[in-house]
Write a protein that holds these residues in place. Structure first.
Motif, PDB file in Angstrom:
ATOM      1  N   ASN A 344      77.873  10.969 -53.005  1.00 19.65           N
ATOM      2  CA  ASN A 344      77.859  10.401 -54.359  1.00 19.65           C
ATOM      3  C   ASN A 344      76.856   9.248 -54.468  1.00 19.65           C
ATOM      4  OD1 ASN A 344      79.662  12.130 -55.627  1.00 19.65           O
ATOM      5  ND2 ASN A 344      81.443  10.967 -54.948  1.00 19.65           N
ATOM      6  N   ARG A 351      69.063   8.772 -58.661  1.00 17.85           N
ATOM      7  CA  ARG A 351      68.920   8.843 -60.113  1.00 17.85           C
ATOM      8  C   ARG A 351      68.520   7.487 -60.707  1.00 17.85           C
ATOM      9  NH1 ARG A 351      70.987  13.485 -62.738  1.00 17.85           N
ATOM     10  NH2 ARG A 351      69.643  15.064 -61.841  1.00 17.85           N
ATOM     11  N   LEU A 374      67.679  16.798 -56.301  1.00 16.89           N
ATOM     12  CA  LEU A 374      67.528  16.662 -54.853  1.00 16.89           C
ATOM     13  C   LEU A 374      67.695  18.029 -54.178  1.00 16.89           C
ATOM     14  CD1 LEU A 374      69.694  13.476 -54.350  1.00 16.89           C
ATOM     15  CD2 LEU A 374      67.282  13.689 -53.694  1.00 16.89           C
ATOM     16  N   TYR A 387      82.360  17.399 -53.354  1.00 12.06           N
ATOM     17  CA  TYR A 387      83.710  17.935 -53.558  1.00 12.06           C
ATOM     18  C   TYR A 387      84.375  18.226 -52.209  1.00 12.06           C
ATOM     19  CZ  TYR A 387      82.697  18.843 -58.544  1.00 12.06           C
ATOM     20  OH  TYR A 387      82.393  18.719 -59.876  1.00 12.06           O
ATOM     21  N   ASP A 390      85.843  15.094 -50.801  1.00 10.13           N
ATOM     22  CA  ASP A 390      87.035  14.727 -51.568  1.00 10.13           C
ATOM     23  C   ASP A 390      88.230  15.594 -51.137  1.00 10.13           C
ATOM     24  OD1 ASP A 390      88.277  13.220 -53.443  1.00 10.13           O
ATOM     25  OD2 ASP A 390      87.041  13.838 -55.120  1.00 10.13           O
ATOM     26  N   ARG A 422      85.870  23.251 -61.590  1.00 13.06           N
ATOM     27  CA  ARG A 422      84.951  22.207 -62.051  1.00 13.06           C
ATOM     28  C   ARG A 422      83.510  22.525 -61.635  1.00 13.06           C
ATOM     29  NH1 ARG A 422      86.108  16.794 -63.638  1.00 13.06           N
ATOM     30  NH2 ARG A 422      84.356  15.406 -63.355  1.00 13.06           N
ATOM     31  N   ASP A 426      80.349  22.888 -64.108  1.00  9.36           N
ATOM     32  CA  ASP A 426      79.134  22.096 -63.936  1.00  9.36           C
ATOM     33  C   ASP A 426      77.926  23.016 -63.762  1.00  9.36           C
ATOM     34  OD1 ASP A 426      78.069  19.429 -63.779  1.00  9.36           O
ATOM     35  OD2 ASP A 426      77.555  19.900 -61.709  1.00  9.36           O
ATOM     36  N   LYS A 429      76.949  24.173 -67.112  1.00  8.34           N
ATOM     37  CA  LYS A 429      76.270  23.079 -67.835  1.00  8.34           C
ATOM     38  C   LYS A 429      74.847  22.913 -67.340  1.00  8.34           C
ATOM     39  CE  LYS A 429      75.507  18.849 -66.869  1.00  8.34           C
ATOM     40  NZ  LYS A 429      75.570  17.524 -66.255  1.00  8.34           N
ATOM     41  N   LYS A 433      71.239  23.404 -69.155  1.00 12.15           N
ATOM     42  CA  LYS A 433      70.343  22.245 -69.269  1.00 12.15           C
ATOM     43  C   LYS A 433      68.987  22.502 -68.604  1.00 12.15           C
ATOM     44  CE  LYS A 433      70.132  17.308 -68.117  1.00 12.15           C
ATOM     45  NZ  LYS A 433      70.867  16.170 -67.547  1.00 12.15           N
ATOM     46  N   TYR A 434      68.989  23.074 -67.402  1.00 19.28           N
ATOM     47  CA  TYR A 434      67.754  23.178 -66.616  1.00 19.28           C
ATOM     48  C   TYR A 434      67.120  24.577 -66.606  1.00 19.28           C
ATOM     49  CZ  TYR A 434      69.102  18.593 -64.797  1.00 19.28           C
ATOM     50  OH  TYR A 434      69.448  17.276 -64.682  1.00 19.28           O
ATOM     51  N   TYR A 441      66.571  25.805 -58.008  1.00 17.58           N
ATOM     52  CA  TYR A 441      67.409  24.944 -57.156  1.00 17.58           C
ATOM     53  C   TYR A 441      68.453  25.789 -56.419  1.00 17.58           C
ATOM     54  CZ  TYR A 441      70.981  21.388 -56.048  1.00 17.58           C
ATOM     55  OH  TYR A 441      71.916  20.600 -55.415  1.00 17.58           O
TER      56      TYR A 441
END
Ligand code: NDP
Length: 454
Positions: A344, A351, A374, A387, A390, A422, A426, A429, A433-434, A441
């Motif tokens: 993290n 960023r 990255l 994750y 975690d 999750r 993501d 998303k 977005k990309y 990636y």
């Protein structure tokens, strides 16, 4: 000293922000949601019912005079759920509803009274930026200091009362989160409200569940940011505190090494999260999701009452581990924390400042949006390696409870489902977005969470 709160929302593109209440701008900013998660309204309703049944069943199984599932497998879960559906239990009473409401008021009062600096969140799609007061950590410290002061002056009785009546507090939290979500849903029909892009399907059941309004606020008080960090995380440690007091009381003055481990691991996690409070402002919950039942329930009910089940189990079944087992569990926790925190931190540093000496050697790809992704270091090993760390920690929190019951293991079981879901959200998303850059990636970093496995 507190920094004065901003007098108004920062406007980055004032023309767009100024006429946000005009129907045409409102419609353009809030397009109807076409895709639905959780299989839409039926799935959302099923999650709603299932969460109630599971958590209430666990607390019924872990009442002070019961076995907490020890040696009982999982058949009791089914029988208790059936009884719950049949309305066999009396769960709601005015005392626990009042106590839970007072708890929320205490946290709101701390938010307002305790000094804190103001930090800007990310820019919203209507061109504005919201400010957030950062004082969750001192609020936690004051709350825990108050618990210690009450213990020292009044004694164990208030905490034993809470421990013995936890089932009713869980039920109260369920009811209040459902009511709060209904109020939030209704309030989201005010003119000029910015909606979450995923919460505007027009189906009331689904939008109530997933969250319609993006940033509900009362003045400068941001309800979602408050809900995200305080009732859940601070409440979790208060429930743990009650369990430690209960174990001490039941054993005639002992706190077992297993209880010490669970308390330390979880307190570390909460202190660490609240010490990094501004980091929440860039999470999916704050940036993307609306505030509906899912987040309200998650933070008012699920986090404080399900994450604390290990400590509750140990209060009812005290267990001494011995030095070797403690060291093994500590090692697992350390590995999990190392992956979680360094991954993290690496992304956060990169960023904020790609020239930071700690991250400037890392390889990345540039995207058409201007953001960089990255492709080496932690983020080159798996697309959500954070994750994994975690989840490893969540296992370390359960092992001190031994293997007598499934109840302490609710957290890693639920957590693996949450993290997989999750990660997929993501992924969706980032793909939107990309686009092609994200596909590139993915080719460079093919693993989702666990390198070479998943
Ligand atoms: P993450 O920290 O995993 O961030 C995901 C975002 O990072 C992406 O949307 C993308 O955003 C950006 N990103 C993705 N890949 C790269 C890359 N290679 N390089 C740079 N940026 C990249 O978000 P989460 O909010 O899901 O998780 C934060 C932490 O919170 C995690 O450690 C997680 O385990 C924890 N968590 C804990 C929960 C609990 O219940 N205990 C629940 C949920 C999360 P962008 O659009 O900026 O590019």
């Amino acid at each position: 000293m507190a920094v004065a709160p901003p007098t108004s929302t920062v406007k980055a593109h004032s023309s767009q922000a100024d006429d946000a209440t005009s129907p045409s701008t409102h419609a353009a900013l809030n397009p109807p949601t076409r895709t639905r998660e959780f299989l839409g309204a039926p799935g959302a309703a099923a999650v709603f019912v299932l969460c109630h049944l599971v958590l209430l069943s666990f607390y019924i199984a872990c009442a002070p005079s019961t076995t907490c599932g020890q040696g009982e497998g999982v058949t009791w879960l089914l029988t208790t759920s059936v009884k719950l559906l049949a309305g066999t239990y009396t769960l709601y009473n005015p005392t626990s509803l009042t106590l839970y409401a007072l708890w929320l008021l205490w946290l709101v009062a701390l938010f307002h009274i305790v000094p804190g600096r103001w930090v800007n969140g990310t820019r919203l799609r209507n061109g504005t930026t919201l400010s957030y007061k950062i004082n969750a950590l001192p609020s936690l410290i004051i709350t825990l200091a108050t618990c210690v002061a009450v213990l020292a002056t009044v004694g164990r009785a208030p905490f034993l009362y809470l421990h013995d009546h936890m089932l009713y507090l869980v039920a109260a939290a369920f009811l209040l989160s459902a009511i709060a979500s209904a109020a939030l849903y209704l309030a989201s029909f005010r003119p000029g409200v910015l909606l979450a892009l995923g919460g505007n399907t027009g189906n009331p059941v689904y939008d109530y569940f997933i969250g319609r309004e993006l940033n509900p606020r009362v003045g400068q008080f941001d309800i979602k940011c408050f809900t995200e960090l305080r009732p859940g995380l601070i409440g979790w440690l208060v429930v743990n505190f009650c369990s430690a007091v209960a174990q001490y009381d039941r054993t005639g003055g002992t706190i077992t090494d297993s209880m010490v481990l669970v308390q330390l691991f979880q307190a570390w996690y909460v202190f660490d999260s609240l010490a990094n409070e501004p980091a929440v402002l860039t999470t999916m919950d704050i940036v993307t999701d609306g505030l509906g039942w899912m987040l309200t329930f998650g933070n008012l009910v699920w986090v404080p009452f399900s994450f604390s089940l290990q400590a509750r189990y140990l209060a009812l079944h005290p267990l001494q581990l011995g030095v070797m087992r403690c060291l093994g569990i500590l090692a697992l926790q350390a590995i999990g924390y190392w992956i979680f925190r360094s991954a993290n931190l690496e992304k956060d540093r990169f960023r904020k400042n790609p020239s930071d000496p700690a991250v400037q050697h890392l390889a990345y790809i540039s995207t058409k949006t201007g953001s960089r992704l990255l492709v080496s270091g932690w983020w080159g090993r798996a697309r959500h390696i954070n994750y994994l760390g975690d989840w490893i920690m969540s296992v370390a929190w359960c092992l001190p409870c031994g293997f007598g019951s499934v109840i302490p293991y609710l957290y890693p079981i639920y957590f693996i489902v949450l993290l997989i879901h999750r990660e997929r959200r993501d992924e969706h998303k980032c793909h939107l977005k990309y686009g092609a850059d994200w596909r590139r990636y993915r080719r460079i970093v093919p693993w989702r969470i666990v390198p070479y496995i998943y």
